[in-house]
Write a protein that holds these residues in place. Sequence first.
Motif, PDB file in Angstrom:
ATOM      1  N   GLY A   7       0.778  -1.227   0.000  1.00 33.54           N
ATOM      2  CA  GLY A   7       0.000   0.000   0.000  1.00 33.54           C
ATOM      3  C   GLY A   7       0.812   1.280   0.000  1.00 33.54           C
ATOM      4  O   GLY A   7       0.240   2.369  -0.079  1.00 33.54           O
ATOM      5  N   GLY A   8       2.110   1.164   0.099  1.00 33.90           N
ATOM      6  CA  GLY A   8       2.941   2.364   0.073  1.00 33.90           C
ATOM      7  C   GLY A   8       2.951   3.001  -1.299  1.00 33.90           C
ATOM      8  O   GLY A   8       2.439   2.447  -2.276  1.00 33.90           O
ATOM      9  N   GLY A   9       3.537   4.188  -1.369  1.00 34.47           N
ATOM     10  CA  GLY A   9       3.621   4.880  -2.648  1.00 34.47           C
ATOM     11  C   GLY A   9       4.052   6.314  -2.460  1.00 34.47           C
ATOM     12  O   GLY A   9       4.512   6.711  -1.384  1.00 34.47           O
ATOM     13  N   VAL A  11       2.939  10.255  -2.529  1.00 32.21           N
ATOM     14  CA  VAL A  11       1.755  11.089  -2.348  1.00 32.21           C
ATOM     15  C   VAL A  11       2.198  12.503  -1.993  1.00 32.21           C
ATOM     16  O   VAL A  11       3.267  12.700  -1.405  1.00 32.21           O
ATOM     17  N   SER A  16      -3.444  11.087   1.439  1.00 30.65           N
ATOM     18  CA  SER A  16      -3.715   9.915   2.263  1.00 30.65           C
ATOM     19  C   SER A  16      -3.206   8.644   1.584  1.00 30.65           C
ATOM     20  O   SER A  16      -3.118   8.571   0.359  1.00 30.65           O
ATOM     21  N   LEU A  17      -2.889   7.677   2.414  1.00 34.14           N
ATOM     22  CA  LEU A  17      -2.550   6.335   1.973  1.00 34.14           C
ATOM     23  C   LEU A  17      -3.095   5.346   2.980  1.00 34.14           C
ATOM     24  O   LEU A  17      -3.219   5.666   4.168  1.00 34.14           O
ATOM     25  N   ARG A  18      -3.369   4.154   2.513  1.00 37.37           N
ATOM     26  CA  ARG A  18      -3.794   3.079   3.400  1.00 37.37           C
ATOM     27  C   ARG A  18      -2.851   1.899   3.227  1.00 37.37           C
ATOM     28  O   ARG A  18      -2.775   1.317   2.147  1.00 37.37           O
ATOM     29  N   LEU A  19      -2.147   1.587   4.282  1.00 38.38           N
ATOM     30  CA  LEU A  19      -1.247   0.441   4.267  1.00 38.38           C
ATOM     31  C   LEU A  19      -1.989  -0.795   4.753  1.00 38.38           C
ATOM     32  O   LEU A  19      -2.869  -0.703   5.616  1.00 38.38           O
ATOM     33  N   GLN A  81      -4.449   3.505   8.193  1.00 39.80           N
ATOM     34  CA  GLN A  81      -4.965   4.615   7.406  1.00 39.80           C
ATOM     35  C   GLN A  81      -4.176   5.859   7.778  1.00 39.80           C
ATOM     36  O   GLN A  81      -4.169   6.255   8.943  1.00 39.80           O
ATOM     37  N   ASN A  83      -3.703   9.812   7.055  1.00 42.82           N
ATOM     38  CA  ASN A  83      -4.277  11.041   6.495  1.00 42.82           C
ATOM     39  C   ASN A  83      -3.376  12.224   6.819  1.00 42.82           C
ATOM     40  O   ASN A  83      -2.516  12.145   7.697  1.00 42.82           O
ATOM     41  N   VAL A 119       6.883   4.617   1.814  1.00 49.07           N
ATOM     42  CA  VAL A 119       5.961   5.748   1.746  1.00 49.07           C
ATOM     43  C   VAL A 119       6.789   7.010   1.531  1.00 49.07           C
ATOM     44  O   VAL A 119       7.707   7.294   2.306  1.00 49.07           O
TER      45      VAL A 119
END
Length: 123
Positions: A7-9, A11, A16-19, A81, A83, A119
Amino acid sequence: VQLQASGGGLVQAGGSLRLSCAASGRPVSSYAWGWFRQAPGKEREFVAVISRTGASTYYADSVKGRFTISRDNARNTMYLQMNSLEPEDTAVYYCATAPSTLEYESLGRYDYWGQGTQVTVSS
């Protein structure tokens, strides 16, 4: 127990990201689960932990109010999550299991670790 974080990336700040962290090998309902992170040149640090039932959660001061940890024991999966991300959140994020939430900030309490997911938050 094998743990697989995803789920990383990349941004932008404020995003927001959700791992996710998926476990295999045995049910993890009897473990507490935690998230740690490690930025380049820094030590691995505690981010969040959730108790075996999910009734208790604890967060590092730096992420409190922005990150939410949760778990789905039926799916053997844990989530983070994230944010209102900030550039300071840039790190490799690791999931891990522990027998309980006792001394949850201590790396030595965690016995199984995932491989980490990157992330990156741009300003």
